[in-house]
Structure formats: C-alpha cells, structure tokens
Enzyme design. Structure first.
Site, short mmCIF file in Angstrom:
data_model
loop_
_atom_site.label_atom_id
_atom_site.label_comp_id
_atom_site.label_asym_id
_atom_site.label_seq_id
_atom_site.Cartn_x
_atom_site.Cartn_y
_atom_site.Cartn_z
N SER A 79 -48.90 3.20 -51.46
CA SER A 79 -48.88 4.44 -52.87
C SER A 79 -49.67 6.29 -52.14
O SER A 79 -50.51 6.00 -51.53
CB SER A 79 -50.16 3.71 -53.81
OG SER A 79 -49.96 4.86 -54.38
N GLU A 137 -38.62 1.96 -65.39
CA GLU A 137 -37.55 1.37 -64.93
C GLU A 137 -37.58 -0.22 -63.17
O GLU A 137 -37.45 -0.10 -63.14
CB GLU A 137 -36.16 1.99 -63.88
CG GLU A 137 -36.81 3.26 -63.02
CD GLU A 137 -37.83 4.23 -63.66
OE1 GLU A 137 -38.48 4.87 -65.33
OE2 GLU A 137 -37.98 5.23 -62.57
N HIS A 145 -46.01 2.21 -73.45
CA HIS A 145 -44.36 2.60 -73.61
C HIS A 145 -44.33 1.10 -74.20
O HIS A 145 -43.86 0.58 -73.06
CB HIS A 145 -43.51 3.58 -73.38
CG HIS A 145 -41.48 4.06 -73.57
ND1 HIS A 145 -41.78 4.41 -75.09
CD2 HIS A 145 -41.05 4.18 -72.84
CE1 HIS A 145 -40.41 4.31 -75.09
NE2 HIS A 145 -39.91 4.79 -74.12
N GLY A 194 -49.87 13.46 -69.42
CA GLY A 194 -50.85 12.92 -68.36
C GLY A 194 -52.40 13.70 -68.42
O GLY A 194 -53.04 13.71 -68.54
N GLU A 254 -38.54 32.32 -76.17
CA GLU A 254 -39.20 32.76 -77.30
C GLU A 254 -39.89 31.02 -77.40
O GLU A 254 -40.32 31.48 -78.70
CB GLU A 254 -38.72 33.78 -78.40
CG GLU A 254 -38.57 34.76 -77.14
CD GLU A 254 -38.16 36.43 -78.46
OE1 GLU A 254 -38.69 35.89 -79.20
OE2 GLU A 254 -37.88 36.95 -78.10
P1 NAD Z 1 -45.05 8.20 -63.28
O1 NAD Z 1 -43.24 8.49 -62.84
O2 NAD Z 1 -45.92 9.74 -63.44
O3 NAD Z 1 -46.21 7.49 -62.97
C1 NAD Z 1 -45.83 6.31 -61.65
C2 NAD Z 1 -46.27 5.56 -61.08
O4 NAD Z 1 -47.06 4.64 -60.13
C3 NAD Z 1 -46.88 6.16 -59.45
O5 NAD Z 1 -47.07 7.59 -59.46
C4 NAD Z 1 -47.13 5.29 -58.93
O6 NAD Z 1 -48.64 5.00 -58.93
C5 NAD Z 1 -46.62 3.76 -59.31
N1 NAD Z 1 -45.41 3.64 -58.84
C6 NAD Z 1 -44.40 4.12 -59.11
N2 NAD Z 1 -43.31 3.29 -58.37
C7 NAD Z 1 -43.93 2.33 -57.91
C8 NAD Z 1 -43.18 1.16 -57.38
N3 NAD Z 1 -42.52 0.60 -56.92
N4 NAD Z 1 -44.78 0.09 -56.77
C9 NAD Z 1 -45.84 0.03 -57.66
N5 NAD Z 1 -45.62 1.21 -58.07
C10 NAD Z 1 -44.70 2.12 -58.85
O7 NAD Z 1 -45.07 7.13 -64.58
P2 NAD Z 1 -45.78 8.07 -66.48
O8 NAD Z 1 -44.92 8.95 -66.57
O9 NAD Z 1 -46.84 7.95 -66.11
O10 NAD Z 1 -45.09 6.91 -67.50
C11 NAD Z 1 -46.00 5.31 -67.08
C12 NAD Z 1 -45.81 5.42 -67.89
O11 NAD Z 1 -46.30 5.50 -69.69
C13 NAD Z 1 -44.24 4.34 -68.58
O12 NAD Z 1 -44.11 3.47 -69.32
C14 NAD Z 1 -44.28 6.29 -69.89
O13 NAD Z 1 -42.84 5.75 -70.31
C15 NAD Z 1 -45.35 5.99 -70.74
N6 NAD Z 1 -45.75 7.56 -71.39
C16 NAD Z 1 -45.63 8.27 -69.77
C17 NAD Z 1 -45.52 9.70 -70.69
C18 NAD Z 1 -45.22 11.22 -70.26
O14 NAD Z 1 -45.68 12.15 -70.14
N7 NAD Z 1 -45.17 10.50 -68.85
C19 NAD Z 1 -46.09 9.68 -72.39
C20 NAD Z 1 -46.55 8.46 -73.03
C21 NAD Z 1 -45.93 7.36 -72.59
MG MG Z 2 -40.66 8.89 -73.29
#
Ligand code: NAD
Ligand code: MG
Length: 326
Positions: free
Chosen positions: A48, A81, A105, A131, A228
């Site tokens: 990672s 995914e 989620h 985040g 805007e």
């Molecule tokens: P992200 O894409 O920012 O980060 C995902 C992290 O997962 C990566 O940085 C890495 O550390 C790890 N990762 C990626 N591929 C991987 C793999 N193949 N194997 C192992 N680890 C792996 O994702 P995110 O946006 O933080 O989303 C995470 C969850 O939070 C999701 O379920 C999303 O729906 C939910 N969520 C996201 C937000 C948002 O604003 N981003 C808000 C609310 C909820």
């Molecule tokens: Mg969403």
C-alpha cells in the site's frame, strides 16, 4: 430517520479497532479514533502506498488478515467495488466470532455482494462528508452529521457500538440519525446520481453550452453557470431554499421562481424515477460490480471525454487567475 439518543461514548474503550483502508474515509476515521484515545490499527496491503503516511501519523499498521484476526471491531473503508473480493479473500476467513463489522456505505451489504458469516454484528456509520472535511471538522471540534444503521445484532449491543463509533470519529451527538442499510444505500446512490454528481454537472454543462452556442464568451458562461454554484449552494446549506431566495435580488428571485420548473419539468422527474428504480432493483449495483475491470475502463473513457469539454479549459484559466490572485 430518527435521531439516535444512545449516549455511551466509552463503549469502544475496551475494543481493538481495525480500520481497513487509508483513503478518503480511512485516514479521517483512523486519525480521529486515535485522537479520541482509542486502541486501533490500520489494515493495509503489503504494497500500500499509504503505509508511510499512516506510520508517520503515529498509527499502527498491519497486513489486513492480521489486523482483522486481532480486532473485535473491523471497519471496511476500501472502495465499494473492491469490497466483495477483499472481503471473501482476506477479511471473512480472519473474522473472530462476535466481531462488530462496520461499513461507511451500505452497498455491499444491502445488495448482498458479501456473505456475512454467522455470529457477526454488522453496523453502518456514514458520515455526511468526504474524509478531508471529516478530519477538519474533528480538529476544529465542530463535528458533523452522521447516519448509523445495524444489519445484524447478535450481541444486542450493536446500536451502542455504532453510536459510540460515530461519536468517536467526531459526529455531533444530536445529529446522529438512525437509518437502515437499505435506506442509506439507495438514498445515497440516488442523491449522487440524480442531483449531486450527475444531474448538477449536466445542468451546469447544459447552461454553459446554451450560452456559448448563443455567442456568449466562455468566461461569462463559466462564471454564470459554474463559479456561482458555490455561492448559491452555501446559501442553500446555511438557510434552506426559502432562506436562499430571501438573500438574492428580486430579479433573481422572480426569474428563478418563474423559470426553474420549466427547466426541471416532468421529463427530468420521470428520468429520476427510472434512475431510482435501477438503484432499487439492484441493476445499478450489478452494473458497477459485475466486472470491476470493465467498470474501471468505462470510467476512464468517460472521464477522458469529459476532460476535453471547453468548460475545463476556461475553468482552469479562471481558477488559476482567481486562486493565484493574478
Ligand atoms: P478511497 O478510494 O478514498 O480509499 C480507499 C482505500 O482503500 C485506498 O486508499 C487504499 O488504502 C485501500 N484500497 C484500495 N484498493 C484496495 C485493494 N484492492 N485492496 C486493499 N485495499 C485497497 O475510498 P473512500 O472514498 O474512502 O471510500 C471508502 C468507503 O467509504 C466506501 O464504502 C464509500 O462508499 C464510503 N464513503 C465515502 C465517502 C467519501 O466522501 N469519499 C463518504 C461516505 C462514505
Ligand atoms: Mg456515496
């Protein structure tokens, strides 16, 4: 949705928490939990790219199987995914009985893309924000709204864990809302597709194209149709729709009130219903998850096309001038 009144902030002090993933949500949850004084590790792939960041922030980093097998609260913060295959291969085989398994989620659980083992408690903590904002609001001690849900409650204490977790990452106690995995998942997908990341973007581009096709300059079209948006969005969030109307000119108020429903009419509302139906029947989730490689290719192709739209070139120039102060 009802407001959650559970108030046991210490419920997590006895637990060892594994935060899986260190992306947008993962880094914010991990840093906020650490600053809340809780015992946690971050579970990451051996290769990672986030390992150095997490370690230099003072976090303990472990490989995912090890982090899962030694923790009793495991929160999955890898992309939606990625969750089905990662869960099957590295998380499920290492889950201890009676673990509290958390998500930010509801998609993977609601659409049954992962198989929850027996004797597992499953909860949802979905903060209202990306985040970076979640981290900033924690540091500022202002907090944020959050939805929580429980899908499996073997222990009888899963709502308390969900509430305690939400509080520990910085949710405002009076703004923690109880929901279900189904409601959070479907509403979240609908909001991002129909309004926030789909509908709004197309509305902006359609407005921009209408003006430039009629001979208006790209700069003027960009300011009126994109720049805007933030001013109005801030007013909407701070004061609501009626409050926003009160803060704009009579001309803008009259124009918006009399013309808005001609833009978003029956056709758009019917399209929204069909988008919602695709979400509720699981068609969207299948399209997203059935072939992750194809999804990635489709996203890359669509983004490539989008990047060539003229609004990007004028926007980059204007943002540089404004943000650079030149
Ligand atoms: P992200 O894409 O920012 O980060 C995902 C992290 O997962 C990566 O940085 C890495 O550390 C790890 N990762 C990626 N591929 C991987 C793999 N193949 N194997 C192992 N680890 C792996 O994702 P995110 O946006 O933080 O989303 C995470 C969850 O939070 C999701 O379920 C999303 O729906 C939910 N969520 C996201 C937000 C948002 O604003 N981003 C808000 C609310 C909820
Ligand atoms: Mg969403």
């Amino acid at each position: 949705m009802s407001c959650d009144n559970t108030r046991d902030k210490n419920v997590l002090t006895k637990e060892r928490i594994a935060v899986i993933g260190y992306g947008s949500q993962g880094h914010a949850h991990a840093l906020n939990l650490l600053d809340s004084g809780l015992n946690l590790v971050v579970g990451l792939r051996p290769d990672s790219p986030h390992r150095p960041d997490a370690l230099s922030a003072g976090l303990v980093v472990e490989d995912i199987p090890q982090a899962v097998s030694k923790s009793n609260v495991v929160i999955i913060l890898v992309p939606d995914e990625v969750q089905p295959s990662l869960f099957a291969k590295q998380i499920k085989p290492n889950l201890k009985p009676n673990t509290y398994l958390g998500f930010a989620h509801g998609l993977a659980v609601h659409f049954k893309k992962i198989e929850i083992p027996p004797q597992t408690n499953v909860f949802l903590v979905a903060p209202r924000g990306p985040g970076r904002l979640i981290r900033r609001l924690y540091e500022q001690k202002t907090g944020f709204a959050c939805s929580i849900a429980v899908a499996c409650d073997e222990s009888g204490a899963t709502w308390d864990i969900a509430n305690g977790y939400a509080s520990a990452i910085g949710a405002i106690p009076g703004a923690i809302y109880r929901t279900t995995f189904a409601e959070e998942c479907q509403a979240d997908l609908f909001g991002e597709q129909a309004v926030l990341c789909g509908g709004l973007v197309e509305l902006i581009r359609a407005g921009y194209e209408t003006l430039t096709d009629a001979g208006f300059s790209p700069e003027m079209a960009y300011f009126e149709c994109l720049h805007e948006v933030k001013l109005i969005a801030d007013l909407l969030c701070e004061k609501g729709i009626a409050g926003m109307r009160a803060s704009i000119s009579t001309t803008a108020r009259f124009g918006g009130l009399t013309r808005g429903s001609r833009i978003i009419g029956e056709e758009v509302r019917n399209a929204m219903k069909s988008v919602l139906e695709e979400i509720q029947t699981g068609r969207f989730a299948n399209e997203l998850l059935s072939d992750p490689k194809e999804t990635e290719t489709r996203i890359a192709d669509l983004q490539k096309t989008e990047a060539h739209h003229p609004i990007e070139e004028v926007g980059a120039r204007i943002r540089k001038a404004i943000q650079g102060g030149s």
